[in-house]
Design a protein around this motif. Structure first.
Motif, short mmCIF file in Angstrom:
data_model
loop_
_atom_site.label_atom_id
_atom_site.label_comp_id
_atom_site.label_asym_id
_atom_site.label_seq_id
_atom_site.Cartn_x
_atom_site.Cartn_y
_atom_site.Cartn_z
N ALA A 265 0.82 -1.21 0.00
CA ALA A 265 0.00 0.00 0.00
C ALA A 265 0.86 1.26 0.00
CB ALA A 265 -0.94 -0.01 1.19
N ASP A 266 2.04 1.20 0.60
CA ASP A 266 2.93 2.36 0.60
C ASP A 266 3.48 2.65 -0.80
OD1 ASP A 266 2.60 2.81 3.28
OD2 ASP A 266 4.42 1.74 3.88
N PHE A 267 3.62 1.63 -1.63
CA PHE A 267 4.20 1.82 -2.97
C PHE A 267 3.18 2.16 -4.05
CE2 PHE A 267 7.69 -0.86 -1.17
CZ PHE A 267 8.66 0.12 -1.24
N ILE A 268 1.91 1.96 -3.79
CA ILE A 268 0.89 2.20 -4.82
C ILE A 268 0.85 3.66 -5.27
CG2 ILE A 268 -1.61 2.21 -5.26
CD1 ILE A 268 -1.73 -0.46 -3.79
N PRO A 269 0.83 4.66 -4.37
CA PRO A 269 0.82 6.05 -4.85
C PRO A 269 2.06 6.41 -5.66
CG PRO A 269 0.21 5.96 -2.54
CD PRO A 269 0.68 4.59 -2.91
N VAL A 270 3.21 5.88 -5.26
CA VAL A 270 4.45 6.16 -5.99
C VAL A 270 4.38 5.58 -7.41
CG1 VAL A 270 6.93 5.75 -6.03
CG2 VAL A 270 5.79 6.22 -3.87
N ALA A 271 3.88 4.38 -7.52
CA ALA A 271 3.77 3.75 -8.84
C ALA A 271 2.77 4.49 -9.73
CB ALA A 271 3.35 2.29 -8.69
N LEU A 272 1.65 4.92 -9.16
CA LEU A 272 0.66 5.66 -9.94
C LEU A 272 1.21 7.01 -10.38
CD1 LEU A 272 -2.61 4.91 -7.97
CD2 LEU A 272 -1.97 4.07 -10.22
N LEU A 273 1.91 7.70 -9.50
CA LEU A 273 2.50 8.99 -9.88
C LEU A 273 3.56 8.81 -10.96
CD1 LEU A 273 2.64 12.01 -9.44
CD2 LEU A 273 4.28 11.60 -7.62
N ALA A 274 4.38 7.79 -10.83
CA ALA A 274 5.40 7.53 -11.85
C ALA A 274 4.76 7.22 -13.20
CB ALA A 274 6.30 6.37 -11.41
N ALA A 275 3.68 6.46 -13.19
CA ALA A 275 2.98 6.15 -14.44
C ALA A 275 2.41 7.41 -15.06
CB ALA A 275 1.88 5.13 -14.18
N VAL B 43 3.56 10.48 -14.70
CA VAL B 43 4.68 11.27 -15.21
C VAL B 43 5.15 10.72 -16.55
CG1 VAL B 43 7.11 11.86 -14.81
CG2 VAL B 43 5.44 12.14 -12.99
N VAL B 44 5.30 9.42 -16.64
CA VAL B 44 5.75 8.80 -17.90
C VAL B 44 4.78 9.09 -19.03
CG1 VAL B 44 6.10 6.58 -19.04
CG2 VAL B 44 7.16 7.02 -16.84
N VAL B 45 3.50 8.97 -18.76
CA VAL B 45 2.50 9.21 -19.81
C VAL B 45 2.52 10.68 -20.24
CG1 VAL B 45 0.01 9.31 -20.25
CG2 VAL B 45 1.01 7.29 -19.20
N GLN B 46 2.64 11.59 -19.28
CA GLN B 46 2.62 13.01 -19.62
C GLN B 46 3.90 13.47 -20.30
OE1 GLN B 46 0.05 15.25 -19.33
NE2 GLN B 46 -1.10 13.39 -18.91
N VAL B 47 5.04 12.87 -19.97
CA VAL B 47 6.31 13.33 -20.54
C VAL B 47 6.57 12.73 -21.91
CG1 VAL B 47 8.82 13.23 -20.24
CG2 VAL B 47 7.37 13.86 -18.33
N TRP B 48 6.32 11.44 -22.08
CA TRP B 48 6.75 10.79 -23.31
C TRP B 48 5.64 10.40 -24.27
CZ3 TRP B 48 9.95 8.48 -19.15
CH2 TRP B 48 11.19 9.10 -19.08
N SER B 49 4.40 10.77 -24.01
CA SER B 49 3.35 10.40 -24.96
C SER B 49 2.89 11.61 -25.75
CB SER B 49 2.17 9.75 -24.24
OG SER B 49 1.47 10.71 -23.50
N ASP B 50 2.64 11.36 -27.00
CA ASP B 50 2.08 12.37 -27.89
C ASP B 50 1.03 11.66 -28.73
OD1 ASP B 50 1.60 14.70 -29.23
OD2 ASP B 50 3.29 14.47 -30.60
N GLY B 51 -0.15 11.53 -28.17
CA GLY B 51 -1.18 10.73 -28.84
C GLY B 51 -0.81 9.27 -28.73
N SER C 51 1.82 7.82 -29.99
CA SER C 51 3.24 7.55 -30.17
C SER C 51 4.06 8.10 -29.00
CB SER C 51 3.74 8.19 -31.47
OG SER C 51 3.56 9.59 -31.41
N LEU C 52 5.28 7.61 -28.89
CA LEU C 52 6.21 8.10 -27.88
C LEU C 52 7.04 9.23 -28.47
CD1 LEU C 52 7.45 4.77 -26.31
CD2 LEU C 52 5.83 6.38 -25.36
N THR C 53 7.31 10.25 -27.65
CA THR C 53 8.04 11.42 -28.12
C THR C 53 9.09 11.80 -27.09
OG1 THR C 53 6.07 12.22 -29.23
CG2 THR C 53 7.80 13.81 -28.87
N VAL C 54 10.30 12.08 -27.56
CA VAL C 54 11.35 12.61 -26.69
C VAL C 54 11.56 14.05 -27.12
CG1 VAL C 54 13.75 12.41 -25.99
CG2 VAL C 54 12.40 10.36 -26.41
N ASP C 55 11.27 14.99 -26.22
CA ASP C 55 11.40 16.40 -26.55
C ASP C 55 11.88 17.17 -25.32
OD1 ASP C 55 9.14 16.33 -25.02
OD2 ASP C 55 7.79 17.12 -26.53
N ALA C 56 11.55 18.43 -25.24
CA ALA C 56 12.03 19.28 -24.15
C ALA C 56 11.53 18.81 -22.79
CB ALA C 56 11.59 20.72 -24.40
N ARG C 57 10.40 18.15 -22.75
CA ARG C 57 9.89 17.64 -21.48
C ARG C 57 10.85 16.63 -20.86
NH1 ARG C 57 4.10 15.94 -23.64
NH2 ARG C 57 5.51 15.19 -25.25
#
Length: 98
Positions: A36-46, A48-56, A58-64
């Motif tokens: 239960a202690d790790f669930i919020p960390v895993a959800l937040l990491a997921a 962050v990953v979706v917001q930083v590297w997704s562009d519709g 496809s995956l995108t590497v940019d300024a983010r």
């Protein structure tokens, strides 16, 4: 569409009710507490990953990505939260400017 919304709402309520209905001995199990202690960390990491590297679709590497790298290094150096957030935003903005 309303049917899907109602089904989702009832499902969320049932899941919440199931969690509240668990006996105390299950909730105080050390393994359950550790997970239960790790669930919020895993959800937040997921998120962050979706917001930083997704562009519709496809995956995108940019300024983010540069902003996230700055935030990672700043957190390793134990910088204050505002420094991490503002610094990451500035780095991403400067990369986009260039």
């Amino acid at each position: 569409m309303w049917l899907a919304i109602i089904v989702a709402a009832v499902g969320c309520y049932a899941l919440k009710l199931a969690g509240l209905s668990l006996p105390e001995r299950v909730l105080h199990n050390p393994l359950v507490e550790r997970v239960a202690d790790f669930i919020p960390v895993a959800l937040l990491a997921a998120l962050v990953v979706v917001q930083v590297w997704s562009d519709g679709p496809s995956l995108t590497v940019d300024a983010r990505t540069a902003g996230l790298a700055f935030a990672f290094v700043a957190l390793l150096l134990r910088a204050p939260f505002l420094v991490v957030v503002i610094g990451a935003a500035v780095v991403a903005a400067l990369i986009r400017l260039v």
